[in-house]
Scaffold this active site. Structure first.
Site, mmCIF file in Angstrom:
data_model
loop_
_atom_site.group_PDB
_atom_site.id
_atom_site.type_symbol
_atom_site.label_atom_id
_atom_site.label_comp_id
_atom_site.label_asym_id
_atom_site.label_seq_id
_atom_site.Cartn_x
_atom_site.Cartn_y
_atom_site.Cartn_z
ATOM 1 N N ARG A 1 0.527 12.197 -9.476
ATOM 2 C CA ARG A 1 1.078 10.853 -9.303
ATOM 3 C C ARG A 1 2.453 10.700 -9.936
ATOM 4 O O ARG A 1 3.259 9.886 -9.501
ATOM 5 C CB ARG A 1 0.155 9.801 -9.943
ATOM 6 C CG ARG A 1 -1.174 9.612 -9.246
ATOM 7 C CD ARG A 1 -1.833 8.333 -9.765
ATOM 8 N NE ARG A 1 -3.255 8.263 -9.465
ATOM 9 C CZ ARG A 1 -3.782 7.856 -8.304
ATOM 10 N NH1 ARG A 1 -2.973 7.508 -7.310
ATOM 11 N NH2 ARG A 1 -5.083 7.807 -8.120
ATOM 12 N N ASP B 1 -3.604 5.580 6.541
ATOM 13 C CA ASP B 1 -4.099 6.795 7.175
ATOM 14 C C ASP B 1 -5.002 6.333 8.331
ATOM 15 O O ASP B 1 -4.509 5.979 9.398
ATOM 16 C CB ASP B 1 -4.834 7.603 6.104
ATOM 17 C CG ASP B 1 -5.266 8.970 6.567
ATOM 18 O OD1 ASP B 1 -4.782 9.424 7.606
ATOM 19 O OD2 ASP B 1 -6.096 9.595 5.887
ATOM 20 N N GLU C 1 0.849 -1.195 0.000
ATOM 21 C CA GLU C 1 0.000 0.000 0.000
ATOM 22 C C GLU C 1 0.885 1.246 0.000
ATOM 23 O O GLU C 1 2.001 1.229 0.508
ATOM 24 C CB GLU C 1 -0.898 -0.086 1.242
ATOM 25 C CG GLU C 1 -1.814 1.074 1.510
ATOM 26 C CD GLU C 1 -2.864 1.324 0.450
ATOM 27 O OE1 GLU C 1 -2.473 1.625 -0.687
ATOM 28 O OE2 GLU C 1 -4.058 1.268 0.777
ATOM 29 N N ASP C 2 0.382 2.326 -0.568
ATOM 30 C CA ASP C 2 1.154 3.569 -0.570
ATOM 31 C C ASP C 2 1.213 4.197 0.827
ATOM 32 O O ASP C 2 2.273 4.579 1.298
ATOM 33 C CB ASP C 2 0.575 4.579 -1.586
ATOM 34 C CG ASP C 2 -0.938 4.778 -1.451
ATOM 35 O OD1 ASP C 2 -1.575 4.137 -0.587
ATOM 36 O OD2 ASP C 2 -1.491 5.584 -2.227
ATOM 37 N N PHE D 1 -1.129 16.232 3.957
ATOM 38 C CA PHE D 1 -1.526 15.553 2.730
ATOM 39 C C PHE D 1 -0.361 15.553 1.755
ATOM 40 O O PHE D 1 0.162 16.599 1.375
ATOM 41 C CB PHE D 1 -2.769 16.187 2.099
ATOM 42 C CG PHE D 1 -3.463 15.220 1.192
ATOM 43 C CD1 PHE D 1 -4.350 14.283 1.705
ATOM 44 C CD2 PHE D 1 -3.179 15.200 -0.168
ATOM 45 C CE1 PHE D 1 -4.951 13.338 0.882
ATOM 46 C CE2 PHE D 1 -3.778 14.267 -0.998
ATOM 47 C CZ PHE D 1 -4.668 13.338 -0.478
HETATM 48 P P1 IMP Z 1 -7.235 4.805 4.995
HETATM 49 O O1 IMP Z 1 -8.257 3.767 4.661
HETATM 50 O O2 IMP Z 1 -7.845 5.975 5.709
HETATM 51 O O3 IMP Z 1 -6.047 4.248 5.723
HETATM 52 O O4 IMP Z 1 -6.805 5.434 3.625
HETATM 53 C C1 IMP Z 1 -5.712 5.013 2.944
HETATM 54 C C2 IMP Z 1 -5.753 5.542 1.530
HETATM 55 O O5 IMP Z 1 -6.081 6.929 1.512
HETATM 56 C C3 IMP Z 1 -4.399 5.451 0.903
HETATM 57 O O6 IMP Z 1 -4.232 4.230 0.229
HETATM 58 C C4 IMP Z 1 -4.394 6.623 -0.049
HETATM 59 O O7 IMP Z 1 -4.937 6.236 -1.280
HETATM 60 C C5 IMP Z 1 -5.289 7.632 0.586
HETATM 61 N N1 IMP Z 1 -4.512 8.661 1.302
HETATM 62 C C6 IMP Z 1 -4.425 8.860 2.627
HETATM 63 N N2 IMP Z 1 -3.621 9.881 2.936
HETATM 64 C C7 IMP Z 1 -3.161 10.339 1.747
HETATM 65 C C8 IMP Z 1 -2.248 11.403 1.397
HETATM 66 O O8 IMP Z 1 -1.678 12.139 2.232
HETATM 67 N N3 IMP Z 1 -2.018 11.566 0.059
HETATM 68 C C9 IMP Z 1 -2.618 10.793 -0.893
HETATM 69 N N4 IMP Z 1 -3.453 9.784 -0.603
HETATM 70 C C10 IMP Z 1 -3.727 9.571 0.706
HETATM 71 MG MG MG Z 2 -4.237 3.762 -1.697
#
Ligand code: IMP
Ligand code: MG
Length: 181
Positions: free
Chosen positions: A166, A104, A100-101, A153
């Protein structure tokens, strides 16, 4: 059109990312030695990280892709996770690494990990390039993390805001004025 002026500050240069990804690959290669793991990239944000990680691995891995949505167009998680594109591989009995990137809230990975365990994977681990640990609400943690970052962000190296940025080769903090207008 966007410009690099939308980036407030570079967090990690391409050289820093390369060396961090190489060292992650070394650790992961050692842990998976003697196995043929299935690495599932969570699209789209992880595609750059994933391709660098795979090529730095010291052992063969099977590549697969999933796409889930949780964010839509905005910068705040909706808390919902929907499968847009499912994995092609049969995960039963496999050692799976979710790539995963960024984690959050953790909602996405919490749901994905449970799904793959339910489908009969032998093991399911998580590798995230970035970890916003202070934002975690779901009960999930990554087994491998590139960098822990503050609650900002970020974009670039595969990560987007509304599908933009991207292709930047580095990771930078997006100016608030871009998404607060
Ligand atoms: P989570 O389900 O809240 O953990 O969200 C994770 C996903 O939200 C990541 O895979 C990203 O695609 C997106 N995301 C969360 N924070 C960022 C950020 O700072 N930049 C870009 N994408 C983000
Ligand atoms: Mg993602």
């Amino acid at each position: 059109m966007y410009t690099e002026n939308d980036v407030q500050r570079v967090l990690f240069t391409d050289a820093q990312l390369k060396s961090r990804v190489d060292s992650l690959a070394e650790t992961i290669s050692a842990d998976y030695k003697g196995t043929y793991p299935l690495f599932i990239a969570v699209l789209k944000g992880s595609f750059v990280f994933y391709s660098d990680l795979l090529r730095a691995m010291a052992l063969p891995v099977q590549a697969d892709f999933m796409s889930v949505s949780s964010y839509g167009e905005g910068s705040v998680s909706s808390g919902r996770v929907k499968i847009i594109k499912d994995s092609d591989a049969d995960v039963r009995g496999r050692d799976v690494l979710i790539v995963e990137d960024i984690i959050d809230s953790g909602n996405t990975l919490y749901a994905l990990k449970n799904l793959l365990v339910q489908r009969g994977a032998k093991s399911v681990k998580i590798c995230a390039l970035l970890d916003k640990a202070s934002r975690r609400t779901a009960d999930v943690s990554a087994d491998y993390v590139g960098y822990e970052i503050e609650d900002e962000f970020v974009v670039g190296y595969g990560l987007d805001y509304a599908e933009r940025y991207r292709s930047l080769p580095y990771i930078g903090i997006l100016k608030r004025s871009v998404y607060e207008k």
